[in-house]
Design a protein around this motif. Sequence first.
Motif, short mmCIF file in Angstrom:
data_model
loop_
_atom_site.label_atom_id
_atom_site.label_comp_id
_atom_site.label_asym_id
_atom_site.label_seq_id
_atom_site.Cartn_x
_atom_site.Cartn_y
_atom_site.Cartn_z
N ILE A 44 0.86 -1.19 0.00
CA ILE A 44 0.00 0.00 0.00
C ILE A 44 0.89 1.23 0.00
O ILE A 44 1.85 1.30 0.78
CB ILE A 44 -0.91 0.03 1.25
N ALA A 45 0.60 2.20 -0.84
CA ALA A 45 1.31 3.48 -0.82
C ALA A 45 0.32 4.59 -0.49
O ALA A 45 -0.86 4.52 -0.86
CB ALA A 45 2.00 3.74 -2.15
N ASN A 74 7.10 -0.51 -8.65
CA ASN A 74 6.12 -1.36 -7.98
C ASN A 74 4.90 -1.44 -8.90
O ASN A 74 4.34 -0.42 -9.29
CB ASN A 74 5.73 -0.77 -6.63
N THR A 75 4.52 -2.66 -9.27
CA THR A 75 3.50 -2.83 -10.31
C THR A 75 2.11 -3.14 -9.78
O THR A 75 1.19 -3.34 -10.58
CB THR A 75 3.92 -3.98 -11.25
N HIS A 76 1.93 -3.18 -8.46
CA HIS A 76 0.65 -3.66 -7.95
C HIS A 76 0.03 -2.82 -6.83
O HIS A 76 -1.19 -2.82 -6.67
CB HIS A 76 0.81 -5.09 -7.42
N ALA A 77 0.81 -2.10 -6.05
CA ALA A 77 0.28 -1.43 -4.86
C ALA A 77 -0.62 -0.26 -5.24
O ALA A 77 -0.24 0.59 -6.06
CB ALA A 77 1.42 -0.93 -3.98
N PRO A 78 -1.83 -0.17 -4.65
CA PRO A 78 -2.64 1.03 -4.84
C PRO A 78 -2.00 2.21 -4.13
O PRO A 78 -1.32 2.05 -3.13
CB PRO A 78 -3.98 0.65 -4.19
N VAL A 79 -2.22 3.40 -4.67
CA VAL A 79 -1.69 4.63 -4.07
C VAL A 79 -2.87 5.48 -3.60
O VAL A 79 -3.65 5.97 -4.42
CB VAL A 79 -0.84 5.43 -5.09
N TYR A 80 -2.99 5.61 -2.31
CA TYR A 80 -4.09 6.38 -1.72
C TYR A 80 -3.70 7.85 -1.63
O TYR A 80 -2.69 8.20 -1.03
CB TYR A 80 -4.44 5.83 -0.33
N ILE A 81 -4.54 8.70 -2.23
CA ILE A 81 -4.25 10.13 -2.29
C ILE A 81 -5.57 10.88 -2.20
O ILE A 81 -6.61 10.39 -2.66
CB ILE A 81 -3.50 10.46 -3.60
N LEU A 136 5.66 4.14 -9.20
CA LEU A 136 4.81 3.36 -10.10
C LEU A 136 5.63 2.49 -11.05
O LEU A 136 5.19 1.42 -11.46
CB LEU A 136 3.90 4.30 -10.89
N SER A 137 6.84 2.93 -11.37
CA SER A 137 7.68 2.15 -12.29
C SER A 137 8.43 1.03 -11.57
O SER A 137 8.89 0.09 -12.23
CB SER A 137 8.67 3.06 -13.01
N PRO A 140 -4.28 4.85 -13.21
CA PRO A 140 -5.34 3.92 -12.75
C PRO A 140 -5.12 3.34 -11.36
O PRO A 140 -6.09 2.88 -10.73
CB PRO A 140 -5.32 2.81 -13.82
N ARG A 141 -3.90 3.38 -10.84
CA ARG A 141 -3.66 2.80 -9.52
C ARG A 141 -3.89 3.79 -8.37
O ARG A 141 -3.78 3.43 -7.21
CB ARG A 141 -2.24 2.22 -9.43
N LEU A 142 -4.24 5.02 -8.72
CA LEU A 142 -4.53 5.99 -7.68
C LEU A 142 -5.93 5.73 -7.11
O LEU A 142 -6.89 5.54 -7.85
CB LEU A 142 -4.46 7.41 -8.23
#
Length: 277
Positions: free
Chosen positions: A59-60, A80-87, A77-78, A116-118
């Motif tokens: 988790i980021a 780590n290919t899977h962790a969602p980034v909470y912002i 993002l480059s 898309p991972r944000l």
Amino acid sequence: MTITSLIENTTSCGLETEHGLSLYIQLDNEQNILFDMGQSDLFLKNASHLELSMADVDIAIISHGHYDHGGGLTHFLSHNTHAPVYIHQDAFLPHFSQREEGMTYIGLDPKLEHQPRLVKCGDVTTIHPHLTLFADTQGKMCYPCGNRLLFGPDEHTNDTFTHEQHLIIQEGNQTVLVAGCAHQGIVNIMQRCVEITGHAPTAVVAGLHLMKSGLNKADEETFIRCLATEMMRYKNTRYYTMHCTGDEQYMLLKSMMANQIAYLACGNQINLPAHHS
């Protein structure tokens, strides 16, 4: 849990530093959290030096929309290919700082807003039952004076920091509050944490935004002494501070708070054992 400082303004172990913040948090349940990413790829280099892998981050979190906390997003993002980034949903609004050279943009790269991972957050976001983000802090007690130099979403409006979010981690008997810069005032943030959890945090890890207050020395000392008094009302809370607190400001806090407060420099680590009933 273990909290390691990857980026901070100072170092005690020879790591390279920059003005910014990045914390690597390893939970007892083996989840790994990256809290903030500094302003460049330096957090990656320091993580590698400390043998901590970005690929292992689950988790980021980006605490608020300033470049020294989220500038490393592209690099994360480059690597780590899977962790969602909470912002926070307001983090990509424009943010500015009034400096000697004039009004300066200090926001995030707007081209990244639609990655898309944000995960865009609002007032309160429950990531897991033991992980909560909140941004709905109220009150102006011990409000950092340096905030008057920060603006957004335009150059004529003082920032209200609706984009600033804070993390509560609950593991066993530990409740840890993590805040990036505490622009909303650490006393107000702690009060909201108490409202959410029902009790005071056992530890607070936070920059306190006391640098560049613009106050004269006497007024700044009065402000910091008032702040220390309010922080010490939480008698069983241990504080770890860094980044935007400032060296001289920290030393004054330390003179009042003694062992209740410590400094978390780049490369330093905190171990907070959680005893489960």
